[in-house]
Scaffold this motif. Structure first.
Motif, PDB file in Angstrom:
ATOM      1  N   LEU A 136      14.296  12.020   8.488  1.00  0.00           N
ATOM      2  CA  LEU A 136      15.373  12.537   7.642  1.00  0.00           C
ATOM      3  C   LEU A 136      16.044  11.430   6.829  1.00  0.00           C
ATOM      4  CD1 LEU A 136      16.983  15.154  10.051  1.00  0.00           C
ATOM      5  CD2 LEU A 136      15.658  15.627   7.970  1.00  0.00           C
ATOM      6  N   ALA A 137      15.971  10.210   7.323  1.00  0.00           N
ATOM      7  CA  ALA A 137      16.501   9.089   6.551  1.00  0.00           C
ATOM      8  C   ALA A 137      15.666   8.856   5.296  1.00  0.00           C
ATOM      9  CB  ALA A 137      16.519   7.827   7.408  1.00  0.00           C
ATOM     10  N   LEU A 138      14.392   9.221   5.362  1.00  0.00           N
ATOM     11  CA  LEU A 138      13.519   9.109   4.197  1.00  0.00           C
ATOM     12  C   LEU A 138      13.607  10.339   3.307  1.00  0.00           C
ATOM     13  CD1 LEU A 138      10.308   7.702   5.949  1.00  0.00           C
ATOM     14  CD2 LEU A 138      11.942   6.420   4.551  1.00  0.00           C
ATOM     15  N   ASN A 139      13.633  11.523   3.928  1.00  0.00           N
ATOM     16  CA  ASN A 139      13.704  12.776   3.169  1.00  0.00           C
ATOM     17  C   ASN A 139      14.699  13.715   3.851  1.00  0.00           C
ATOM     18  OD1 ASN A 139      13.364  14.958   1.532  1.00  0.00           O
ATOM     19  ND2 ASN A 139      11.298  15.459   2.220  1.00  0.00           N
ATOM     20  N   PRO A 140      15.921  13.774   3.360  1.00  0.00           N
ATOM     21  CA  PRO A 140      16.927  14.647   3.975  1.00  0.00           C
ATOM     22  C   PRO A 140      16.538  16.118   3.970  1.00  0.00           C
ATOM     23  CG  PRO A 140      17.966  13.063   2.493  1.00  0.00           C
ATOM     24  CD  PRO A 140      16.489  12.958   2.273  1.00  0.00           C
ATOM     25  N   ASN A 141      15.568  16.498   3.135  1.00  0.00           N
ATOM     26  CA  ASN A 141      15.099  17.883   3.100  1.00  0.00           C
ATOM     27  C   ASN A 141      14.199  18.207   4.285  1.00  0.00           C
ATOM     28  OD1 ASN A 141      15.089  20.423   1.866  1.00  0.00           O
ATOM     29  ND2 ASN A 141      13.235  19.995   0.700  1.00  0.00           N
TER      30      ASN A 141
ATOM     31  N   GLN B 113       5.713   7.226  -0.065  1.00  0.00           N
ATOM     32  CA  GLN B 113       6.470   5.983  -0.184  1.00  0.00           C
ATOM     33  C   GLN B 113       5.645   4.998  -1.004  1.00  0.00           C
ATOM     34  OE1 GLN B 113       7.582   3.991   3.513  1.00  0.00           O
ATOM     35  NE2 GLN B 113       9.464   3.288   2.534  1.00  0.00           N
ATOM     36  N   LEU B 114       6.215   4.565  -2.115  1.00  0.00           N
ATOM     37  CA  LEU B 114       5.519   3.646  -3.007  1.00  0.00           C
ATOM     38  C   LEU B 114       5.491   2.235  -2.430  1.00  0.00           C
ATOM     39  CD1 LEU B 114       6.958   4.844  -6.446  1.00  0.00           C
ATOM     40  CD2 LEU B 114       5.069   5.790  -5.100  1.00  0.00           C
ATOM     41  N   GLU B 115       4.679   1.389  -3.042  1.00  0.00           N
ATOM     42  CA  GLU B 115       4.534   0.016  -2.550  1.00  0.00           C
ATOM     43  C   GLU B 115       5.856  -0.731  -2.543  1.00  0.00           C
ATOM     44  OE1 GLU B 115       0.558   0.979  -4.663  1.00  0.00           O
ATOM     45  OE2 GLU B 115       2.686   1.424  -4.941  1.00  0.00           O
ATOM     46  N   ASP B 116       6.758  -0.382  -3.464  1.00  0.00           N
ATOM     47  CA  ASP B 116       8.053  -1.077  -3.530  1.00  0.00           C
ATOM     48  C   ASP B 116       9.130  -0.407  -2.692  1.00  0.00           C
ATOM     49  OD1 ASP B 116       8.649   1.199  -4.970  1.00  0.00           O
ATOM     50  OD2 ASP B 116       8.945   0.189  -6.895  1.00  0.00           O
TER      51      ASP B 116
ATOM     52  N   ILE C 249      10.830   6.337  -2.773  1.00  0.00           N
ATOM     53  CA  ILE C 249      10.376   7.559  -2.108  1.00  0.00           C
ATOM     54  C   ILE C 249      10.247   8.683  -3.129  1.00  0.00           C
ATOM     55  CG2 ILE C 249      11.008   9.333  -0.422  1.00  0.00           C
ATOM     56  CD1 ILE C 249      10.207   6.761   0.908  1.00  0.00           C
ATOM     57  N   LEU C 250       9.161   9.461  -3.005  1.00  0.00           N
ATOM     58  CA  LEU C 250       8.956  10.621  -3.869  1.00  0.00           C
ATOM     59  C   LEU C 250       8.566  11.811  -3.012  1.00  0.00           C
ATOM     60  CD1 LEU C 250       8.879  11.539  -6.864  1.00  0.00           C
ATOM     61  CD2 LEU C 250       6.433  10.961  -6.854  1.00  0.00           C
ATOM     62  N   ALA C 251       9.317  12.904  -3.139  1.00  0.00           N
ATOM     63  CA  ALA C 251       9.021  14.138  -2.421  1.00  0.00           C
ATOM     64  C   ALA C 251       8.428  15.163  -3.379  1.00  0.00           C
ATOM     65  CB  ALA C 251      10.297  14.690  -1.771  1.00  0.00           C
ATOM     66  N   GLU C 252       7.965  16.285  -2.820  1.00  0.00           N
ATOM     67  CA  GLU C 252       7.396  17.423  -3.532  1.00  0.00           C
ATOM     68  C   GLU C 252       5.974  17.109  -4.029  1.00  0.00           C
ATOM     69  OE1 GLU C 252       8.785  20.276  -3.290  1.00  0.00           O
ATOM     70  OE2 GLU C 252      10.702  19.524  -2.521  1.00  0.00           O
ATOM     71  N   SER C 253       5.029  17.901  -3.547  1.00  0.00           N
ATOM     72  CA  SER C 253       3.617  17.623  -3.793  1.00  0.00           C
ATOM     73  C   SER C 253       3.259  17.582  -5.273  1.00  0.00           C
ATOM     74  CB  SER C 253       2.752  18.664  -3.077  1.00  0.00           C
ATOM     75  OG  SER C 253       3.032  19.985  -3.546  1.00  0.00           O
TER      76      SER C 253
ATOM     77  N   MET D 149       0.836  -1.202   0.000  1.00  0.00           N
ATOM     78  CA  MET D 149       0.000   0.000   0.000  1.00  0.00           C
ATOM     79  C   MET D 149       0.867   1.247   0.000  1.00  0.00           C
ATOM     80  SD  MET D 149      -2.960   1.205   2.727  1.00  0.00           S
ATOM     81  CE  MET D 149      -4.014  -0.182   2.315  1.00  0.00           C
ATOM     82  N   LEU D 150       0.415   2.295  -0.662  1.00  0.00           N
ATOM     83  CA  LEU D 150       1.099   3.577  -0.616  1.00  0.00           C
ATOM     84  C   LEU D 150       1.061   4.132   0.802  1.00  0.00           C
ATOM     85  CD1 LEU D 150      -0.557   5.203  -3.758  1.00  0.00           C
ATOM     86  CD2 LEU D 150       1.818   4.438  -3.614  1.00  0.00           C
ATOM     87  N   THR D 151       2.137   4.816   1.188  1.00  0.00           N
ATOM     88  CA  THR D 151       2.175   5.510   2.475  1.00  0.00           C
ATOM     89  C   THR D 151       2.461   6.975   2.215  1.00  0.00           C
ATOM     90  OG1 THR D 151       2.962   3.551   3.653  1.00  0.00           O
ATOM     91  CG2 THR D 151       3.281   5.681   4.735  1.00  0.00           C
ATOM     92  N   LEU D 152       1.592   7.835   2.740  1.00  0.00           N
ATOM     93  CA  LEU D 152       1.758   9.271   2.570  1.00  0.00           C
ATOM     94  C   LEU D 152       2.051   9.899   3.920  1.00  0.00           C
ATOM     95  CD1 LEU D 152       1.584  11.672   0.561  1.00  0.00           C
ATOM     96  CD2 LEU D 152      -0.836  11.862   1.184  1.00  0.00           C
ATOM     97  N   TYR D 153       3.239  10.452   4.042  1.00  0.00           N
ATOM     98  CA  TYR D 153       3.615  11.182   5.243  1.00  0.00           C
ATOM     99  C   TYR D 153       3.225  12.636   5.039  1.00  0.00           C
ATOM    100  CZ  TYR D 153       6.566   7.103   6.217  1.00  0.00           C
ATOM    101  OH  TYR D 153       7.012   5.827   6.458  1.00  0.00           O
ATOM    102  N   GLY D 154       2.481  13.194   5.993  1.00  0.00           N
ATOM    103  CA  GLY D 154       2.058  14.565   5.785  1.00  0.00           C
ATOM    104  C   GLY D 154       1.452  15.195   7.016  1.00  0.00           C
ATOM    105  N   MET D 155       1.251  16.490   6.891  1.00  0.00           N
ATOM    106  CA  MET D 155       0.624  17.311   7.928  1.00  0.00           C
ATOM    107  C   MET D 155      -0.811  17.570   7.465  1.00  0.00           C
ATOM    108  SD  MET D 155       2.075  20.981   9.181  1.00  0.00           S
ATOM    109  CE  MET D 155       1.220  22.019  10.363  1.00  0.00           C
TER     110      MET D 155
END
Length: 203
Positions: A45-50, A57-60, A63-67, A1-7
């Motif tokens: 930060l290990a996932l997104n140093p920015n 985070q994709l199923e595989d 990692i993809l950043a920026e909306s 499953m996709l995982t979306l980290y967000g506020m």
């Protein structure tokens, strides 16, 4: 499953949630935000140093950043991103406009109004500068929406999602939306488009 980290209260984080809801794609939401410092935890930060959200985070595990990058990736092969070169480029055009000419003013002023911990940054000079820049961006949108139903043409695309996220709160932020009747009508079209969910929606 996709995982979306967000506020959950962030417009940028709302963008991929809205598209995923419209696509009917299941995903897991993980609340992470700058206010409590969790975007700067070693784990994040290990996932997104920015150190910023949203983060997809994709199923595989990739990692993809920026909306807006997420919108383009998720919309590939759907009606929300045209196949034709010029029509697709128009979508990109308005998404780049959102990040460079719209978000730096409207989203920032919204944040100064919405989050008490940022209120001290709302000096009269800064508010005036943000209002000027935001009203200019809204005027550009108004001119466009005098001619088309949606930002990239007659069809709803990810360009509309990108610009809707913060434009919907422009009045709250202090912008004079009575000056922009075509934007007001567009906001209603977006909010009543099939599959729409409000910013407060979480899976």
């Amino acid at each position: 499953m996709l995982t979306l980290y967000g506020m959950s209260s962030s417009g940028n984080c709302y963008k991929p949630r809205l598209l995923l809801a419209k696509l009917g794609r299941p995903f897991r939401h993980v609340e992470v935000n700058a206010m409590d410092g969790s975007t700067h935890s070693p784990e994040f930060l290990a996932l997104n140093p920015n150190g910023k959200v949203p983060l997809l985070q994709l199923e595989d595990g990739r990692i993809l950043a920026e909306s807006n990058a997420m919108l383009l990736y998720l919309a590939e092969g759907t009606s929300y991103l045209p196949d034709a070169g010029f029509e697709r480029a128009l979508v990109y055009q308005w998404m780049f406009f959102e990040q460079y000419s719209h978000e730096p003013y409207i989203a920032v002023l919204r944040a100064l109004k919405k989050y008490p911990e940022r209120a001290h940054q709302a000096t009269p000079e800064r508010v005036a500068q943000l209002l000027e820049g935001g009203h200019k961006a809204l005027a550009v949108m108004e001119t466009r929406l005098e001619k088309t139903r949606f930002m990239a043409g007659d069809d709803y695309t990810v360009a509309d999602i990108a610009l809707y996220a913060y434009t919907q709160d422009a009045a709250f932020a202090g912008y004079e939306m009575t000056r922009f009747p075509h934007i007001t009508a567009w906001l209603e079209r977006v909010a009543t488009h099939e599959g729409h969910v409000p910013m407060e929606w979480l899976p």
